[in-house]
Every structure is written in structure tokens, then in C-alpha cells.
Write an enzyme that holds these catalytic residues in place. Structure first.
Site, PDB file in Angstrom:
ATOM      1  N   HIS A  34       0.921  -1.422   0.146  1.00  0.00           N
ATOM      2  CA  HIS A  34       0.292  -0.174   0.224  1.00  0.00           C
ATOM      3  C   HIS A  34       0.603   1.139   0.255  1.00  0.00           C
ATOM      4  O   HIS A  34       2.148   1.235  -0.148  1.00  0.00           O
ATOM      5  CB  HIS A  34      -0.655  -0.009   1.383  1.00  0.00           C
ATOM      6  CG  HIS A  34      -0.201  -0.677   2.549  1.00  0.00           C
ATOM      7  ND1 HIS A  34       0.528   0.579   2.817  1.00  0.00           N
ATOM      8  CD2 HIS A  34      -0.035  -1.608   3.183  1.00  0.00           C
ATOM      9  CE1 HIS A  34       1.119   0.045   4.193  1.00  0.00           C
ATOM     10  NE2 HIS A  34       0.506  -0.750   4.419  1.00  0.00           N
ATOM     11  N   GLY A  36       2.568   3.010   2.887  1.00  0.00           N
ATOM     12  CA  GLY A  36       2.759   3.234   2.721  1.00  0.00           C
ATOM     13  C   GLY A  36       3.821   2.139   2.665  1.00  0.00           C
ATOM     14  O   GLY A  36       5.462   3.208   2.695  1.00  0.00           O
ATOM     15  N   HIS A  37       4.282   1.062   2.082  1.00  0.00           N
ATOM     16  CA  HIS A  37       5.517   0.721   1.659  1.00  0.00           C
ATOM     17  C   HIS A  37       5.677   1.375   0.383  1.00  0.00           C
ATOM     18  O   HIS A  37       6.770   1.641   0.325  1.00  0.00           O
ATOM     19  CB  HIS A  37       5.094  -1.313   0.881  1.00  0.00           C
ATOM     20  CG  HIS A  37       4.353  -2.109   1.775  1.00  0.00           C
ATOM     21  ND1 HIS A  37       2.830  -2.474   2.252  1.00  0.00           N
ATOM     22  CD2 HIS A  37       4.694  -2.845   3.004  1.00  0.00           C
ATOM     23  CE1 HIS A  37       3.139  -2.844   2.917  1.00  0.00           C
ATOM     24  NE2 HIS A  37       4.016  -3.545   3.629  1.00  0.00           N
ATOM     25  N   VAL A 177       2.415   6.244   7.146  1.00  0.00           N
ATOM     26  CA  VAL A 177       1.579   6.593   6.424  1.00  0.00           C
ATOM     27  C   VAL A 177       0.571   7.128   7.023  1.00  0.00           C
ATOM     28  O   VAL A 177       0.036   5.753   7.220  1.00  0.00           O
ATOM     29  CB  VAL A 177       2.055   6.850   5.169  1.00  0.00           C
ATOM     30  CG1 VAL A 177       1.013   6.727   4.639  1.00  0.00           C
ATOM     31  CG2 VAL A 177       2.777   6.746   4.674  1.00  0.00           C
ATOM     32  N   ARG A 188      -3.843  -5.026   6.894  1.00  0.00           N
ATOM     33  CA  ARG A 188      -4.961  -5.543   8.009  1.00  0.00           C
ATOM     34  C   ARG A 188      -5.930  -4.560   7.862  1.00  0.00           C
ATOM     35  O   ARG A 188      -7.176  -5.319   7.959  1.00  0.00           O
ATOM     36  CB  ARG A 188      -4.759  -6.534   9.434  1.00  0.00           C
ATOM     37  CG  ARG A 188      -4.139  -7.405   9.687  1.00  0.00           C
ATOM     38  CD  ARG A 188      -3.608  -7.562  10.949  1.00  0.00           C
ATOM     39  NE  ARG A 188      -2.701  -8.534  10.731  1.00  0.00           N
ATOM     40  CZ  ARG A 188      -1.003  -8.945  10.965  1.00  0.00           C
ATOM     41  NH1 ARG A 188      -0.852  -7.685  10.985  1.00  0.00           N
ATOM     42  NH2 ARG A 188      -0.905  -9.788  11.545  1.00  0.00           N
TER      43      ARG A 188
END
Length: 284
Positions: A34, A36-37, A177, A188
Site C-alpha cells: 500500500h 506506506g510501503h 503513513v 490488515r
């Protein structure tokens, strides 16, 4: 971007890169990538010549009653996210590649660091994290590895492991993030029903209010913990696992008045989905 499924293919790539004098950034993930990654991958691309992203749902960090089988796996989508963010390699091995022997070698950080917070209810979790990250650090020969602060205990465990084992890698810990409403990005989050998704915002909201109290002068750790606990309990769908405060680095015990950098962390279930979040409080 290249996709590698085997240890041998990754090692060949790394040997060639190192002979050419390239620096390597590693972004370890369990897939379901997502924003954040993507932020970690972008940071790695800015600071290194090459970026390796691992996409591996690590079975050794899941307990018997946890969601290993149900954990989201979507490699095709992950390839698009990783490539768009600047990855050069996506390493997506099978469990048999990473754990080829029935009798295994483990890496384990002991002591209070792995017994508090998530370690209290997930006793094997950090042994699995430390073991798989050690493997990935060696396989990638990365100069830097990138992790999000959302998994704050994990980053503290890995700091200790790298220090104790003299692993020549720099850990880069990047900010959390969040969604527009404050919910921390997490793989999740897809498990949440619409009502649970709405309720989960209480985590970031309660932590933000605690940060405001701290900025206003509150220095009693128990009062800050009690404040966050009380606010989360106003949400009927919440089931608190923990609300705890520890000193940084090392997750040390903190007594009043707070006079050091501290981590205020929460783990809360909404339905069957367990979410974590935190805020770091800095003493000026």
C-alpha cells in the site's frame, strides 16, 4: 523491474550489483503493498542505486491462532506498486526457499524488549521477524533497510539485533503513513467492515490527543496511558489488547516525570482484526 522467486537468482543479481559498486536498499514486506510501503520504496530509491523489495508472508512470525492462511496475498498488484515506486527487484520466494530445512537456525532477541507490547501476547512473533530479516539482510547485502515506525517494537528489536550481531547495515525508520482520517496504513485494514473501519479512527485520534496533553505539559506516564485507554473505550467496537508507554531507545521503563523520548503504543481489536498504532513523544 525484475521478479525473482528463488534465493539463487537473487544472489546472482546481488553479486553482479556489488561487483559494479552499486549501493542497495532493502524494503522487507509481507506483500499486500500500500502507500506506506510505497513511501519506503521511494525513500530507498532516493538513497541507493538499486532497491530490492521482499514480498514474503513469513510463516514463522505467526502464532497457531493467527491469520497466516488468511493474510492477503496479491503478487500481481504488488508488482505494479513496487515498480511504480522505484523498485528494481521484487523478491517473492516460497516458504520452502526461505526455510529449506525442517530443523532450523533461529535468531532471537531476548529480554524485556521482546516481552512487552506485542511480545506479551505473540511470544514467537519477534523470533520469526529477527530470523527472516537476518536472512534477507544477508541475501540482499543491502547497505540500508527501510521500515515504518508503525511497527515500532519491531524496529527496536531489529536495532538491537543489528547492533549485537555486528550486521553491516543501516536501518532507516520512516514516519507512519496515514489515511486522510488518520488511520495508519496497514495490510490488515482490508479485513475491517465499514463500521469497524470507521471505529478504528479512535486509535489515531486518542494518540493525537495524548500528544496534545504532552505538549501542554503532562509528564505522568500513567495519566497519558489512562487518557488514551479511556478515549478508546468510548468506542463500543474496540477491544483493547494494550495501551503502554516505554522509553526510547530500548523500550525501557519510564517513571514520572517523563524526561526522555518515549513511545506511546496501542493494540486494539475491531471484530477479529487487530490493529497497532503509536506516537513518539519528544521532550524538548
Amino acid at each position: 523491474m525484475q521478479l525473482f522467486r528463488t534465493v539463487i537468482d537473487l544472489q546472482k543479481f546481488v553479486r553482479t550489483a556489488k561487483k559494479a559498486g552499486k549501493t542497495i536498499g532493502l524494503v522487507p514486506t509481507m506483500g499486500a503493498l500500500h502507500e506506506g510501503h510505497a513511501s519506503l520504496i521511494k525513500a530507498a530509491a532516493q538513497e541507493n542505486d538499486l532497491v530490492i523489495v521482499s514480498d514474503f508472508v513469513n510463516p514463522t512470525q505467526f502464532g497457531p491462532s493467527e491469520d497466516f492462511d488468511a493474510y492477503p496475498r496479491r503478487l500481481a498488484a504488488d508488482e505494479k506498486v513496487a515498480e511504480a515506486a522505484g523498485a528494481d527487484v521484487l523478491f517473492a520466494p516460497a516458504p520452502s526457499e526461505m526455510y529449506p530445512h525442517k530443523d532450523m537456525t533461529w535468531v532471537e532477541v531476548t529480554g524485556n524488549l521482546t516481552k512487552v507490547l506485542c511480545g506479551r501476547t505473540r511470544p514467537i512473533h519477534f523470533r520469526g521477524v529477527a530470523t527472516v530479516c537476518t536472512k534477507l539482510f544477508h541475501l540482499s547485502q543491502a547497505d540500508r533497510a527501510y521500515f515504518g515506525l508503525k511497527d515500532a517494537q519491531q524496529t527496536e528489536v531489529l536495532r538491537r539485533m543489528v547492533e549485537d550481531l555486528f550486521i553491516p547495515i543501516q536501518l532507516r525508520i520512516m514516519p507512519i503513513v496515514r489515511e486522510s482520517d488518520g488511520l495508519a496504513k496497514s495490510s490488515r485494514n482490508v479485513y475491517l467492515s465499514p463500521k469497524e473501519r470507521s471505529a478504528a479512527v479512535i486509535l489515531s485520534r486518542s494518540l493525537a490527543h495524548a500528544k496534545e496533553s504532552f505538549a501542554a505539559g503532562e509528564r505522568d506516564p500513567q495519566k497519558l496511558v489512562d487518557q488514551v485507554t479511556a478515549e478508546i473505550r468510548t468506542e463500543p467496537l474496540s477491544q483493547i489488547d494494550y495501551v503502554e508507554l516505554y522509553g526510547l531507545p530500548g523500550l525501557t521503563e519510564v517513571k514520572a516525570p517523563i524526561s526522555q523520548r518515549v513511545l506511546l503504543a496501542v493494540a486494539v481489536k475491531f471484530g477479529s482484526t487487530r490493529l497497532i498504532d503509536n506516537v513518539v513523544l519528544e521532550v524538548e
